[in-house]
Design an enzyme around this catalytic site. Sequence first.
Site, mmCIF file in Angstrom:
data_model
loop_
_atom_site.group_PDB
_atom_site.id
_atom_site.type_symbol
_atom_site.label_atom_id
_atom_site.label_comp_id
_atom_site.label_asym_id
_atom_site.label_seq_id
_atom_site.Cartn_x
_atom_site.Cartn_y
_atom_site.Cartn_z
ATOM 1 C CE1 TYR A 148 -3.564 2.675 0.692
ATOM 2 C CE2 TYR A 148 -2.265 3.304 2.602
ATOM 3 C CZ TYR A 148 -3.301 3.554 1.729
ATOM 4 O OH TYR A 148 -4.075 4.687 1.884
ATOM 5 C CG ASP A 243 5.816 3.707 0.755
ATOM 6 O OD1 ASP A 243 6.146 4.407 1.740
ATOM 7 O OD2 ASP A 243 4.635 3.531 0.417
ATOM 8 C CE LYS A 271 1.390 4.757 8.369
ATOM 9 N NZ LYS A 271 1.340 3.977 7.181
#
Length: 432
Positions: A148, A243, A271
């Site tokens: 994702y 990523d 994050k």
Amino acid sequence: MSATRVYSQSQKLINLAKQYIPGGVNSPVRSFNGVGGTPVFFSHAKGAYLYDEDGNEYLDYVGSWGPMILGHQHPEVISALHTAIDKALSFGAPTKLEVDIAQKICTLMPSIEMVRMQNSGTEATMTAIRLARGYTGRNLLIKFEGCYHGHSDSLLIKAGSGALTFGQTSSAGVPEELAKHTLCLPYNDINALSEAFAKHGAEIAGVIIEPVAGNMGCVPPVPGFLQTLRDLCTQHRAVLIFDEVMTGFRVDLGGAQAYYDIQPDLTTLGKVIGGGMPVGALGGKKEIMSYLAPLGPVYQAGTLSGNPIAMTAGLTTLKQVTQPNFYQNLKTTTQALAEGLLSAAERTHTPLQVYHVPGMVSLFFSDKAIRNLDDVKASNTEKFNAFFHGMLNKGIYLPPSAYETWFVSCMHTEAEIQKTLAIVEQVFKDIG
Ligand SMILES: *Cc1c(COP(=O)(O)O)cnc(C)c1O
């Protein structure tokens, strides 16, 4: 052990929320659609623990989906934020804090020579692929099934009918034309990767990958997979994008790229670098980053990018994770949890696969090894759902989906792990 918990406030709030917010939530996984039941509405948190609107306490393995590596309300972060709030909330103009965090990120992740701060992981990955395309003058993107990368149009693409056919959109509203620019390959499949480059090498602008897959549960790369990918990208002059929105400053101080010793061309972060505030970042080689506006022709901007409150939370968090032994301790804790899960499974004759890297753990109810999304889908997700509710009712808050990683923070001590494992074993027995 404990009486059945009451969730009456959460029940009331979700009913009200559904009138005003689509599905009652601001991000789909929060809805508990995967596991059924009522989403818990939280009121406050401290360390490794969460407290809901009904006054129930939970040991937290979601950690806001990754940012809370220091646990909740770390005193240094909170005190730095109080100071920052007293100065200014936003300028939309340069600040010293942005230089400090950029310098810190470039020092900690040597593949990053320049970095652009943004507001979410989605923005960072969206810009990364635009930059890869702008830099190479090519359009084709390779991604991997089960990874994702946020919700921008070009990345909401899943595999087509065969591994080497072009992808299909995974959301309504994304033009099919975009899927024609994307190949979606199975994770951990070195042959499919080599074939894709053999067939399309000269058209590939870039490859985007989670170096440890964390959005189909935690699925680490098999030996040789990332190195093959690095070699093929170099050979065909495609931009390799790691990523690391989830793995950056989580699995190692230098991210998954340090953990596996593979240098990407571009890295996306989020994050942990926001420490609980909305932050994303895109960094990489100076030669490529110089294509970004205002230096170069690839456009990207943001009203609140580099926001002083967000930068303060990020910088203070990075200061804490650079303390000696931070990742060594996280690794030890995570490993104890992973090994304990397997022992509990053995004692209760529960077919179980467990995967972990420092700070991330997943279990799959399956007797087969898990290497990709097909394997995850073949695991027993109904059993996971029963397990999830058993754990929730005993005060352990796990991600409400069989397809999500558990996150461990530095506030999860030996006592928290032992408490968790005792409950796990009980729940394995209960669900049979
Ligand atoms: C969470 C995540 C994103 C998206 O980040 P947001 O801040 O939710 O937009 C992108 N990539 C990975 C690997 C993620 O885990």
